[in-house]
Design an enzyme around this catalytic site. Structure first.
Site: not given
Ligand SMILES: [Zn+2]
Length: 419
Positions: A63-65, A95, A143, A224, A286
């Site tokens: 998740h590099f946002r 997300n 996802k 995960h 993750d």
């Molecule tokens: Zn994740």
């Protein structure tokens, strides 16, 4: 015409891990692709790779946002961390602050991050149950959040149309498996990692996994996995270094707050034992960075641990200590993750991308979080033994040299439209 003798752009010489052992080899590379593997191959340009040479890794869950929360991470800092950790390819989760649920969001994400990535990257889209006609064709996979998490509401019950669509979907569908109603039934005030484990118990995860598996998808992936679970299914399971190596006794503060939670020591040790026995296919980070403000106190802290830079170094330390076999490491961290997306990466083989990491197995040392490259580098793995690669090669070109990033090579967007 001296050029006629040579059909490769570069020959890489070094001690490569090949067919189960280290061997002194020459690897010819043309346009980034391995064209020959042999001894004493010729080329106009020869590069000697130091130490032990392994295929570079792919991390299929980060998740590099970026865009939206670039105070936590962006594609430049995220992919810098990836390269320092021996990872040349990442798949980024959807997300974002504006979740990637349609082609507009996909396009604006792609343009926001363009020119920033040092590693190759693919992008997931978020499946909401009703957006099948809005998904960008270039998306790497989907996802699905069965329970809510950062910037993502839980998916409700899927109707027939959605289920049929997913069943026929050819690309990976990754499930965050925690059942939403089970989570709300167990919700409580939390002050430490043990409370968080109680608030999101294993039964909620198990319930969601069983539901996800019941969809019978072609390429289902359970993200995960946090507890030892042996279920008959064609789905692949991801495990993360934090669920394998940390538990709610070894970490107590909000920097260990993550979903699904760190479990108790016994559960963690059994999960690790199953991983070491080869039960799981994918080792992912993750990588889920947060700002200091998001991690102020346990109760209100956002869930997520960084990991894209430490995932491989932690595992290399286990390889050195003969806890994890080299072959299982290479499968779960390098070849399986690339194969999941049909990429010719993660193996020393003709026709594959010349992506490698050079590892000095005598360089094991404790992780110093102040030396990591994320925007916020606090990690519960601070002080854990690790072996960072000294050099990283992407498409035949050195991108990390003597532990320093060379900033002039950019990663490429892996469009799923290429097929
Ligand atoms: Zn994740």
């Amino acid at each position: 015409m001296i050029g006629l003798e040579y059909d490769s752009d570069v020959v890489l010489n070094g001690r490569f891990y090949y067919q189960g052992k280290f061997q002194d080899l020459s690897v010819s590379v043309s346009q980034g692709i391995i064209t020959r593997i042999g001894k004493f191959l010729k080329a106009e340009r020869i590069v000697h790779l130091p130490h032990a040479v392994l295929p570079a890794s792919t991390d299929t869950h980060v998740h590099f946002r970026d865009p939206g929360e670039t105070d936590k991470e962006d594609f430049r800092s995220g992919t810098t961390s990836a390269i320092y950790g021996g990872t040349t390819t990442v798949f980024d989760m959807p997300n974002n602050r504006v979740p990637v649920t349609d082609y507009e969001a996909f396009e604006s994400k792609l343009s926001a991050i363009s020119g920033k990535a040092y590693a190759d990257f693919g992008l997931y889209s978020l499946f909401t149950g009703s957006n099948k006609d809005l998904l960008d064709k270039r998306t790497s996979g989907l996802k699905i959040f069965m329970g809510g998490s950062t910037n993502a509401a839980a998916i409700g019950d899927l109707d027939m149309v959605a289920t049929d669509f997913l069943r026929n979907y050819e690309n990976p569908v990754v499930f965050h498996a925690e059942d939403a109603s089970c989570l709300s039934a167990h919700s409580m005030e939390e002050h430490d990692c043990r409370d968080h484990n109680m608030a999101r118990p294993i039964e909620c995860e198990q319930k969601a996994i069983e539901k996800a598996v019941s969809f019978r998808l072609k390429k289902g992936v359970i993200a995960h996995l946090s507890f030892p679970y042996d279920i008959q299914t064609n789905y692949l399971f991801e495990v993360t270094p934090h669920h394998l190596l940390l538990n709610d006794e070894s970490v107590n503060d909000q920097w260990g707050k993550v979903n699904p939670p760190l479990r108790d020591r016994g559960t963690q040790e059994k999960l690790l034992a199953l991983f070491l026995a080869g039960k799981f296919s994918l080792l992912t980070s993750d990588h889920a960075p947060h700002s200091y403000e998001n991690k102020e106190d346990f109760e209100h802290a956002a869930s997520g641990i960084i990991g894209v830079e430490t995932r491989i170094p932690l595992m290399l330390s286990l390889v050195k200590r003969k806890i994890l076999s080299m072959d299982l490491f290479l499968k779960t961290a390098c070849s399986n993750p690339a194969a999941l997306f049909g990429l010719r990466k993660g193996m020393l083989q003709v026709g594959y991308s010349a992506d490698f990491m050079c590892v000095d197995f005598s360089s094991e040392k404790p992780i110093d979080q102040d030396r990591l490259h994320s925007k916020v580098t606090v990690t519960p793995f601070n002080g854990y033994s690790a072996i960072f690669p000294s050099d990283v090669v992407m498409r035949g070109e050195t991108v990390l040299e003597k532990y320093e990033l060379i900033e002039d090579h950019l990663g490429r967007f892996i469009s799923n439209d290429r097929k």
